[in-house]
Write an enzyme that holds these catalytic residues in place. Structure first.
Site, PDB file in Angstrom:
ATOM      1  N   GLY A 165     -13.528   6.614  -6.671  1.00 52.91           N
ATOM      2  CA  GLY A 165     -12.170   6.536  -6.767  1.00 52.91           C
ATOM      3  C   GLY A 165     -11.480   5.668  -5.794  1.00 52.91           C
ATOM      4  O   GLY A 165     -12.394   5.188  -4.759  1.00 52.91           O
TER       5      GLY A 165
ATOM      6  N   GLY B  18      -7.863   4.226  -3.527  1.00 47.72           N
ATOM      7  CA  GLY B  18      -6.501   4.391  -2.846  1.00 47.72           C
ATOM      8  C   GLY B  18      -5.857   3.095  -2.550  1.00 47.72           C
ATOM      9  O   GLY B  18      -6.446   1.911  -2.920  1.00 47.72           O
ATOM     10  N   VAL B  19      -4.567   3.099  -2.155  1.00 47.08           N
ATOM     11  CA  VAL B  19      -4.152   1.886  -1.602  1.00 47.08           C
ATOM     12  C   VAL B  19      -5.016   1.258  -0.796  1.00 47.08           C
ATOM     13  O   VAL B  19      -4.956  -0.184  -0.831  1.00 47.08           O
ATOM     14  CB  VAL B  19      -2.566   2.158  -1.117  1.00 47.08           C
ATOM     15  CG1 VAL B  19      -1.790   0.845  -0.576  1.00 47.08           C
ATOM     16  CG2 VAL B  19      -1.740   2.980  -2.195  1.00 47.08           C
ATOM     17  N   SER B  20      -5.415   1.817   0.149  1.00 47.04           N
ATOM     18  CA  SER B  20      -5.965   1.015   1.127  1.00 47.04           C
ATOM     19  C   SER B  20      -7.257   1.765   1.476  1.00 47.04           C
ATOM     20  O   SER B  20      -8.104   1.635   2.470  1.00 47.04           O
ATOM     21  CB  SER B  20      -5.403   1.015   2.671  1.00 47.04           C
ATOM     22  OG  SER B  20      -4.820   2.246   2.772  1.00 47.04           O
ATOM     23  N   SER B  21      -8.018   2.364   0.451  1.00 47.13           N
ATOM     24  CA  SER B  21      -9.148   3.220   0.512  1.00 47.13           C
ATOM     25  C   SER B  21      -9.975   3.387  -0.605  1.00 47.13           C
ATOM     26  O   SER B  21      -9.566   2.982  -1.704  1.00 47.13           O
ATOM     27  CB  SER B  21      -9.018   4.672   1.271  1.00 47.13           C
ATOM     28  OG  SER B  21      -8.204   5.349   0.268  1.00 47.13           O
ATOM     29  N   VAL B  22     -11.451   3.402  -0.472  1.00 53.07           N
ATOM     30  CA  VAL B  22     -12.301   3.516  -1.367  1.00 53.07           C
ATOM     31  C   VAL B  22     -13.244   5.005  -1.474  1.00 53.07           C
ATOM     32  O   VAL B  22     -13.429   4.894  -0.128  1.00 53.07           O
ATOM     33  CB  VAL B  22     -13.304   2.481  -1.513  1.00 53.07           C
ATOM     34  CG1 VAL B  22     -14.348   2.625  -2.637  1.00 53.07           C
ATOM     35  CG2 VAL B  22     -12.598   1.276  -2.091  1.00 53.07           C
TER      36      VAL B  22
ATOM     37  N   LYS C 133     -14.850   8.613   2.187  1.00 46.66           N
ATOM     38  CA  LYS C 133     -13.609   7.855   2.100  1.00 46.66           C
ATOM     39  C   LYS C 133     -13.705   6.845   3.240  1.00 46.66           C
ATOM     40  O   LYS C 133     -13.686   6.936   4.094  1.00 46.66           O
ATOM     41  CB  LYS C 133     -12.432   8.890   2.396  1.00 46.66           C
ATOM     42  CG  LYS C 133     -11.047   8.026   2.101  1.00 46.66           C
ATOM     43  CD  LYS C 133      -9.999   9.170   2.188  1.00 46.66           C
ATOM     44  CE  LYS C 133      -8.605   8.581   2.117  1.00 46.66           C
ATOM     45  NZ  LYS C 133      -7.683   9.678   2.216  1.00 46.66           N
TER      46      LYS C 133
ATOM     47  N   ASP D 117       2.037  15.897  -0.909  1.00 50.49           N
ATOM     48  CA  ASP D 117       1.643  15.152  -2.052  1.00 50.49           C
ATOM     49  C   ASP D 117       0.652  15.940  -2.794  1.00 50.49           C
ATOM     50  O   ASP D 117      -0.481  15.573  -3.308  1.00 50.49           O
ATOM     51  CB  ASP D 117       0.846  13.962  -1.632  1.00 50.49           C
ATOM     52  CG  ASP D 117       0.476  12.816  -2.674  1.00 50.49           C
ATOM     53  OD1 ASP D 117       1.255  12.807  -3.754  1.00 50.49           O
ATOM     54  OD2 ASP D 117      -0.387  11.883  -2.548  1.00 50.49           O
TER      55      ASP D 117
END
EC number: 2.7.11.19
Length: 388
Positions: A27, A29-33, A49, A150
């Site tokens: 998956g 994210g904005v600044s993550s994998v 992460k 969230d």
């Protein structure tokens, strides 16, 4: 391999690579994998992460420091709630000048979002199990004055036994006594009214842990109906619906659910936070009450006779109702196939199987775009009030 797929160089992350072998991407994210990885000494599978705090070199020094502090705060909260059976466990952490590596348990069943896309809607029994576990997690967080901010199906993972694990504490915050928050964060369709109001009114007093309970109500509604209670292609209209608390238990998707489950959902989706149901109050709701085994097994002769009489009466009633059922004709199917529950579930299932892959993580995407159950009357009344 694209730049987004590239791994941090082995020199800067030497310690991580000595212990783990990163594999495919799970998956983003904005600044993550997030990648699957193998722990070399034990060959155990985990998820790592990888957070790029530089934003690929595009962040300013202030933004880098801000993201670094936010990541450290996330790690701190994860350590404080470590050991809870329904919270993802942080196994290991590594830090370089530009990257964080957070190693978690690997949840092979994936997200609740994906499971819901596969199933379309859940039964009350399935929803009860998931929501009870989620509310127990929220109870633990709120007792520590931690607000998640969230909560959504994408941040709820499933293990092999369909037990949930809450994840992604990136927006989480531990409040001081009496502290209120004002920053706007989260996913638009799950935002509580008071978060939206903070963005519009500089004099708003702020919000607290109650925002998690609103998101919980949106999740529960979505599990049962297949789409969220508040949605519109125009985001401003959707936010207006949230602020007004305008939603409905529409037909036919809610026809087969009990009044008890609808009552609990409505206790979450209350615009005024002080009137909203807390996690502890929700767990005491009749929807979660079970029979006590000892009481169920204790029968008196009079009670047995009463049960027999009621069973006979119910059987007779069911028999005559069955005999009076009108056959489903071709004309009925052609005129309104969606009114028939078996056909409705079949249509929805095939729609998700064909198109569900593109209804995913983006803020501009939403399950309701594919499975739109939102009553049109609500949308029309909002559109008439205000032209966006």
């Amino acid at each position: 391999m694209t730049r987004d797929d590239a791994l941090p160089d082995s020199h800067s992350a030497q310690t991580f690579y000595e212990n783990y072998e990163p594999k495919e991407i799970l998956g983003r994210g904005v600044s993550s994998v997030v990648r699957r990885c193998i722990h070399k000494p034990t060959c155990q599978e985990y998820a790592v992460k990888i957070i790029d705090i530089t934003g690929g070199g595009s962040f300013s020094s202030e933004e880098v420091q801000e993201l670094r502090e936010a990541t450290l705060k996330e790690v701190d909260i994860l350590q404080k709630v470590s050991g809870h059976p329904n919270i993802i466990q942080l196994k290991d952490t590594y830090e370089t000048n530009t990257f964080f590596f957070l190693v978690f348990d690997l949840m092979k069943r994936g997200e609740l979002f994906d499971y819901l896309t596969e199933k379309v809607t859940l039964t009350e029994k399935e929803t009860r199990k998931i929501m009870r576990a989620l509310l127990e997690v929220i109870c633990t967080l709120h007792k520590l004055n931690i607000v998640h901010r969230d909560l959504k199906p994408e941040n709820i993972l499933l293990d092999d036994n369909m037990n949930i694990k809450l994840t992604d504490f990136g927006f989480s915050c531990q409040l001081q006594p009496g502290e209120k928050l004002r920053e706007v964060c989260g996913t638009p369709s799950y935002l509580a009214p008071e978060i939206i109001q903070c963005s519009m009114d500089d004099g708003h007093p702020g919000y607290g842990k109650e925002v998690d309970m609103w998101s919980t109500g949106v999740i529960m509604y979505t599990l049962l109906a297949g789409s969220p209670p508040f949605w519109h292609r125009k985001q401003m209209l959707m936010l207006r619906m949230i602020m007004d608390g305008k939603y409905q238990f529409g037909s036919p998707e809610w026809d087969d659910y009990s009044d008890t489950v609808k009552d609990l959902v409505s206790r979450f989706l209350v615009v005024q936070p002080q009137d909203r149901c807390s996690a502890e109050e929700a767990l005491a709701h009749p929807f979660f009450q079970e029979y006590v085994v000892e009481e169920v097994r204790h029968f008196s002769p009079r009670g047995k006779f009463k049960v027999i009489c009621l069973t006979v009466l119910a059987s007779v009633k069911i028999y005559y109702q069955y005999r009076r059922v009108k056959p489903v004709t071709r004309e009925i199917v052609i005129r309104d196939p969606y009114a028939l529950r078996p056909l409705r579930r079949l249509i929805d299932a095939y729609a998700f199987r064909i198109y569900g892959h593109w209804v995913k993580k983006g803020q501009q995407q939403n399950r309701a775009a594919l499975f739109e159950n939102t009553p049109k009357a609500v949308l029309l009344s909002l559109a008439e009030e205000e032209d966006f």
